[in-house]
Enzyme design. Structure first.
Site, PDB file in Angstrom:
ATOM      1  N   TRP A  21       0.854  -1.203   0.000  1.00 25.52           N
ATOM      2  CA  TRP A  21       0.000   0.000   0.000  1.00 25.52           C
ATOM      3  C   TRP A  21       0.890   1.254   0.000  1.00 25.52           C
ATOM      4  O   TRP A  21       0.625   2.237  -0.709  1.00 25.52           O
ATOM      5  CB  TRP A  21      -0.892  -0.040   1.246  1.00 25.52           C
ATOM      6  CG  TRP A  21      -1.891   1.052   1.391  1.00 25.52           C
ATOM      7  CD1 TRP A  21      -2.239   2.003   0.469  1.00 25.52           C
ATOM      8  CD2 TRP A  21      -2.712   1.308   2.541  1.00 25.52           C
ATOM      9  NE1 TRP A  21      -3.219   2.826   0.989  1.00 25.52           N
ATOM     10  CE2 TRP A  21      -3.526   2.422   2.259  1.00 25.52           C
ATOM     11  CE3 TRP A  21      -2.849   0.694   3.795  1.00 25.52           C
ATOM     12  CZ2 TRP A  21      -4.446   2.936   3.181  1.00 25.52           C
ATOM     13  CZ3 TRP A  21      -3.758   1.200   4.699  1.00 25.52           C
ATOM     14  CH2 TRP A  21      -4.551   2.316   4.391  1.00 25.52           C
ATOM     15  N   ASP A  51       1.660  -8.210  -1.568  1.00 27.33           N
ATOM     16  CA  ASP A  51       0.228  -7.914  -1.509  1.00 27.33           C
ATOM     17  C   ASP A  51       0.011  -6.502  -2.027  1.00 27.33           C
ATOM     18  O   ASP A  51       0.651  -5.554  -1.569  1.00 27.33           O
ATOM     19  CB  ASP A  51      -0.272  -8.013  -0.062  1.00 27.33           C
ATOM     20  CG  ASP A  51      -1.756  -7.670   0.023  1.00 27.33           C
ATOM     21  OD1 ASP A  51      -2.580  -8.510  -0.380  1.00 27.33           O
ATOM     22  OD2 ASP A  51      -2.093  -6.554   0.472  1.00 27.33           O
ATOM     23  N   TYR A  56      -4.333   1.043  -4.900  1.00 33.66           N
ATOM     24  CA  TYR A  56      -3.177   1.657  -4.234  1.00 33.66           C
ATOM     25  C   TYR A  56      -2.494   2.600  -5.227  1.00 33.66           C
ATOM     26  O   TYR A  56      -1.812   2.176  -6.155  1.00 33.66           O
ATOM     27  CB  TYR A  56      -2.179   0.600  -3.735  1.00 33.66           C
ATOM     28  CG  TYR A  56      -2.707  -0.278  -2.602  1.00 33.66           C
ATOM     29  CD1 TYR A  56      -3.840   0.070  -1.869  1.00 33.66           C
ATOM     30  CD2 TYR A  56      -2.057  -1.455  -2.246  1.00 33.66           C
ATOM     31  CE1 TYR A  56      -4.310  -0.739  -0.829  1.00 33.66           C
ATOM     32  CE2 TYR A  56      -2.515  -2.260  -1.215  1.00 33.66           C
ATOM     33  CZ  TYR A  56      -3.650  -1.888  -0.515  1.00 33.66           C
ATOM     34  OH  TYR A  56      -4.103  -2.693   0.511  1.00 33.66           O
ATOM     35  N   HIS A 121     -11.823  -6.680  -1.999  1.00 31.84           N
ATOM     36  CA  HIS A 121     -11.186  -5.688  -1.105  1.00 31.84           C
ATOM     37  C   HIS A 121     -12.191  -5.169  -0.079  1.00 31.84           C
ATOM     38  O   HIS A 121     -12.795  -4.121  -0.264  1.00 31.84           O
ATOM     39  CB  HIS A 121     -10.638  -4.545  -1.968  1.00 31.84           C
ATOM     40  CG  HIS A 121      -9.585  -3.737  -1.313  1.00 31.84           C
ATOM     41  ND1 HIS A 121      -8.762  -2.883  -2.027  1.00 31.84           N
ATOM     42  CD2 HIS A 121      -9.191  -3.621  -0.030  1.00 31.84           C
ATOM     43  CE1 HIS A 121      -7.930  -2.293  -1.198  1.00 31.84           C
ATOM     44  NE2 HIS A 121      -8.180  -2.704   0.021  1.00 31.84           N
ATOM     45  N   SER A 152     -10.571 -10.171   1.392  1.00 31.42           N
ATOM     46  CA  SER A 152     -10.024  -9.361   2.469  1.00 31.42           C
ATOM     47  C   SER A 152     -11.213  -8.842   3.267  1.00 31.42           C
ATOM     48  O   SER A 152     -12.184  -8.348   2.686  1.00 31.42           O
ATOM     49  CB  SER A 152      -9.195  -8.199   1.899  1.00 31.42           C
ATOM     50  OG  SER A 152      -8.588  -7.492   2.960  1.00 31.42           O
TER      51      SER A 152
HETATM   52  N1  LIG Z   1      -8.359  -3.566   3.293  1.00 30.50           N
HETATM   53  C1  LIG Z   1      -7.256  -4.234   3.044  1.00 30.50           C
HETATM   54  O1  LIG Z   1      -7.297  -5.252   2.445  1.00 30.50           O
HETATM   55  C2  LIG Z   1      -5.959  -3.671   3.556  1.00 30.50           C
HETATM   56  C3  LIG Z   1      -5.960  -2.604   4.468  1.00 30.50           C
HETATM   57  C4  LIG Z   1      -4.756  -2.190   5.017  1.00 30.50           C
HETATM   58  C5  LIG Z   1      -3.572  -2.829   4.642  1.00 30.50           C
HETATM   59  N2  LIG Z   1      -3.587  -3.845   3.737  1.00 30.50           N
HETATM   60  C6  LIG Z   1      -2.334  -4.518   3.312  1.00 30.50           C
HETATM   61  O2  LIG Z   1      -1.593  -4.849   4.477  1.00 30.50           O
HETATM   62  C7  LIG Z   1      -0.275  -4.281   4.368  1.00 30.50           C
HETATM   63  C8  LIG Z   1       0.277  -3.993   5.745  1.00 30.50           C
HETATM   64  O3  LIG Z   1      -0.528  -3.110   6.486  1.00 30.50           O
HETATM   65  P1  LIG Z   1      -0.149  -1.560   6.636  1.00 30.50           P
HETATM   66  O4  LIG Z   1       0.936  -1.254   5.685  1.00 30.50           O
HETATM   67  O5  LIG Z   1      -1.415  -0.814   6.579  1.00 30.50           O
HETATM   68  O6  LIG Z   1       0.368  -1.447   8.138  1.00 30.50           O
HETATM   69  P2  LIG Z   1       1.598  -2.069   8.950  1.00 30.50           P
HETATM   70  O7  LIG Z   1       2.300  -3.072   8.142  1.00 30.50           O
HETATM   71  O8  LIG Z   1       1.039  -2.448  10.259  1.00 30.50           O
HETATM   72  O9  LIG Z   1       2.513  -0.765   9.203  1.00 30.50           O
HETATM   73  C9  LIG Z   1       3.359  -0.253   8.227  1.00 30.50           C
HETATM   74  C10 LIG Z   1       4.168   0.891   8.823  1.00 30.50           C
HETATM   75  O10 LIG Z   1       4.928   0.419   9.924  1.00 30.50           O
HETATM   76  C11 LIG Z   1       6.178   1.076   9.971  1.00 30.50           C
HETATM   77  N3  LIG Z   1       7.234   0.050   9.842  1.00 30.50           N
HETATM   78  C12 LIG Z   1       7.231  -1.032   9.027  1.00 30.50           C
HETATM   79  N4  LIG Z   1       8.335  -1.758   9.235  1.00 30.50           N
HETATM   80  C13 LIG Z   1       9.043  -1.135  10.188  1.00 30.50           C
HETATM   81  C14 LIG Z   1      10.276  -1.409  10.819  1.00 30.50           C
HETATM   82  N5  LIG Z   1      11.006  -2.505  10.544  1.00 30.50           N
HETATM   83  N6  LIG Z   1      10.734  -0.535  11.759  1.00 30.50           N
HETATM   84  C15 LIG Z   1      10.020   0.560  12.071  1.00 30.50           C
HETATM   85  N7  LIG Z   1       8.846   0.871  11.512  1.00 30.50           N
HETATM   86  C16 LIG Z   1       8.354   0.019  10.572  1.00 30.50           C
HETATM   87  C17 LIG Z   1       6.202   2.069   8.841  1.00 30.50           C
HETATM   88  O11 LIG Z   1       5.741   3.293   9.407  1.00 30.50           O
HETATM   89  P3  LIG Z   1       6.353   4.722   8.951  1.00 30.50           P
HETATM   90  O12 LIG Z   1       5.652   4.977   7.663  1.00 30.50           O
HETATM   91  O13 LIG Z   1       5.925   5.652  10.066  1.00 30.50           O
HETATM   92  O14 LIG Z   1       7.827   4.561   8.828  1.00 30.50           O
HETATM   93  C18 LIG Z   1       5.197   1.491   7.881  1.00 30.50           C
HETATM   94  O15 LIG Z   1       4.639   2.451   7.021  1.00 30.50           O
HETATM   95  C19 LIG Z   1      -0.498  -3.054   3.459  1.00 30.50           C
HETATM   96  O16 LIG Z   1       0.708  -2.573   2.915  1.00 30.50           O
HETATM   97  C20 LIG Z   1      -1.455  -3.637   2.447  1.00 30.50           C
HETATM   98  O17 LIG Z   1      -0.752  -4.420   1.508  1.00 30.50           O
HETATM   99  C21 LIG Z   1      -4.770  -4.284   3.198  1.00 30.50           C
END
Ligand SMILES: NC(=O)c1ccc[n+]([C@@H]2O[C@H](COP(=O)([O-])OP(=O)(O)OC[C@H]3O[C@@H](n4cnc5c(N)ncnc54)[C@H](OP(=O)(O)O)[C@@H]3O)[C@@H](O)[C@H]2O)c1
Length: 330
Positions: A21, A51, A56, A121, A152
Site C-alpha cells: 500500500w 500484496d 493503491y 477488497h 479481504s
Molecule cells: N483492506 C485491506 O485489504 C488492507 C488494508 C490495510 C492494509 N492492507 C495490506 O496490508 C499491508 C500492511 O498493512 P499496513 O501497511 O497498513 O500497516 P503495517 O504493516 O502495520 O505498518 C506499516 C508501517 O509500519 C512502519 N514500519 C514497518 N516496518 C518497520 C520497521 N522494521 N521498523 C520501524 N517501523 C516500521 C512504517 O511506518 P512509517 O511509515 O511511520 O515509517 C510502515 O509504514 C499493506 O501494505 C497492504 O498491503 C490491506
C-alpha cells in the site's frame, strides 16, 4: 525464509511477505525508485509474496510491481492483488462485468495473462455471504483470468463466512498484538478448511514499531492523519482502530519486555507468523531498511527467541488495555 503452502493452490509463499500500500499512496510520498528498492530488498531477503491492490495509488503499486517482475523472468514471486474499491462499496457494484473489468485492468498493470490471486477488497457483508459472488469468481478462474481468489475482510464474522466457501484460497484480516480476536475462531476455522490467512496491518500502521511518541505527527496525505477516526475508510485500518496514545503506551510496555537485541517490530512479526493457522504476515515498508528488517524477523522463528513468552505479555496488555474497546468491533 520459511515458505508455506498458499491454501490449496500448490504454491508456496514466504511466512513474511510485503504489503505494498505504501508504494501506491496514502502514506506520504514514496518515490518510484524507493518503491522499487523496497521490492528488490524484500526479494533479496527471501520474500516471495507481494500484496497489492488496484486502488493503491490508482494502480501505481501494481504497475511498479509489474515492471520489476517483467524484468525478472522465472522469478518465484506470488502477487496477490485486490479489487472492488474502484466504485462505491455497495452490493450492486460487485457484478461479474465489473469483476471482469477490474481483473483485466490489474492484469494490464501487472503485465500478466493470469492474476496469481485476487482478493475482494473488504466488500460489504452481503457480498461475502452471497453465493453469486463466488459463482462469478469461479467463472474468472475457469476463464483463466485469475488462478485463485480470496477475500479481504474487516471482521471475524466476515472471515468465517468467506472461509465456509469451498473455493476461497485465502482470507486477509487484521491480526496483530492489538487485534487478537482472530485467534478465537478464525485461525482454527481457516486451518481446518485449508484456507490461507494473510495477517495484515501487523504493526498496527507502525504503532508496533515502538518508535512513535504521543506527540508524533504524520504528513497531511498520510491516512494516519486523515483517517484517524474513520473519515475516509474503516477506522480499524488506521492504527488497527487503537487510540493513538493508548497504543504508544502499550507498544512501550511490549518493547520493555523483550530481550536485548530483539526489536518490537521483529518480535511482533515473528509472533504473528508463529500462530497456528497464519500463512503469511504482510507488513508494509516505506524504505529498504524497514523491508530488510521485516524479512529478517523470520529468523526469530528458528528457536532463538521465546515467542510464547512474548505472547503471554501480548495477551496481558491486550486484556488489560485494549480488549474492551477492540474485541466487540472487529
Ligand atoms: N483492506 C485491506 O485489504 C488492507 C488494508 C490495510 C492494509 N492492507 C495490506 O496490508 C499491508 C500492511 O498493512 P499496513 O501497511 O497498513 O500497516 P503495517 O504493516 O502495520 O505498518 C506499516 C508501517 O509500519 C512502519 N514500519 C514497518 N516496518 C518497520 C520497521 N522494521 N521498523 C520501524 N517501523 C516500521 C512504517 O511506518 P512509517 O511509515 O511511520 O515509517 C510502515 O509504514 C499493506 O501494505 C497492504 O498491503 C490491506
Amino acid at each position: 525464509m520459511i515458505q508455506r503452502p498458499l491454501g490449496r493452490t500448490g504454491r508456496q509463499v514466504s511466512a513474511i511477505g510485503l504489503g505494498t500500500w505504501q508504494l501506491g499512496a496514502d502514506w506520504g510520498d514514496v518515490s518510484e525508485a524507493d518503491a522499487t528498492a523496497v521490492l528488490e530488498a524484500s526479494m533479496a531477503h527471501g520474500v516471495t509474496l507481494f500484496d497489492t491492490a488496484d486502488v493503491y495509488g490508482d494502480g501505481r503499486s501494481e504497475s511498479i510491481i509489474g515492471a520489476l517482475l517483467a524484468a525478472r523472468p522465472g522469478h518465484a514471486m506470488t502477487v496477490a492483488t485486490k479489487m472492488g474499491r474502484r466504485l462505491a462499496q455497495e452490493p450492486e457494484n460487485y457484478t461479474p462485468e465489473n469483476f471482469r473489468a477490474w481483473t483485466e485492468r490489474s492484469r494490464r498493470n501487472l503485465g500478466v495473462d493470469t492474476l496469481d490471486l485476487v482478493q475482494l477488497h473488504c466488500p460489504p457483508t452481503a457480498v461475502i455471504e452471497d453465493a453469486a459472488t463466488y459463482d462469478a469468481l469461479d467463472a474468472l478462474v475457469a476463464e483463466g483470468a485469475v488462478a485463485a481468489y480470496g477475500v479481504s475482510v474487516e471482521t471475524c464474522d466476515q472471515a468465517l463466512a468467506a472461509i465456509s466457501r469451498p473455493n476461497v484460497t485465502n482470507v486477509q484480516i487484521i491480526f496483530n498484538p492489538f487485534r487478537l480476536k482472530p485467534l478465537d475462531e478464525v485461525l482454527p476455522a481457516a486451518e481446518a478448511a485449508g484456507v490461507a490467512i494473510f495477517a495484515r496491518v501487523p504493526l498496527a500502521s507502525g504503532l508496533l514499531s515502538g518508535k512513535y511518541t504521543a506527540t508524533t505527527t504524520f504528513a497531511a496525505n498520510d491516512h494516519r492523519t486523515f483517517n484517524r477516526h474513520g473519515e475516509a475508510f474503516d477506522r480499524g485500518e488506521t492504527f488497527s482502530g487503537v487510540d493513538f496514545e493508548v497504543g504508544v503506551a502499550a507498544a512501550a510496555e511490549l518493547a520493555a519486555s523483550l530481550p536485548e537485541g530483539v526489536s518490537l517490530p521483529a518480535a511482533t512479526l515473528a509472533w504473528i507468523a508463529a500462530q497456528q493457522g497464519v500463512t503469511t504476515v504482510i507488513p508494509g515498508a516505506r524504505n529498504v531498511r524497514q523491508a530488510e528488517a521485516n524479512a529478517a524477523a523470520a529468523a526469530l522463528l528458528d528457536g532463538g527467541f521465546d515467542v510464547e513468552a512474548f505472547g503471554r505479555v501480548v495477551r496481558e496488555v491486550y486484556d488489560r488495555d485494549l480488549r474492551e474497546a477492540i474485541h466487540p468491533l472487529w
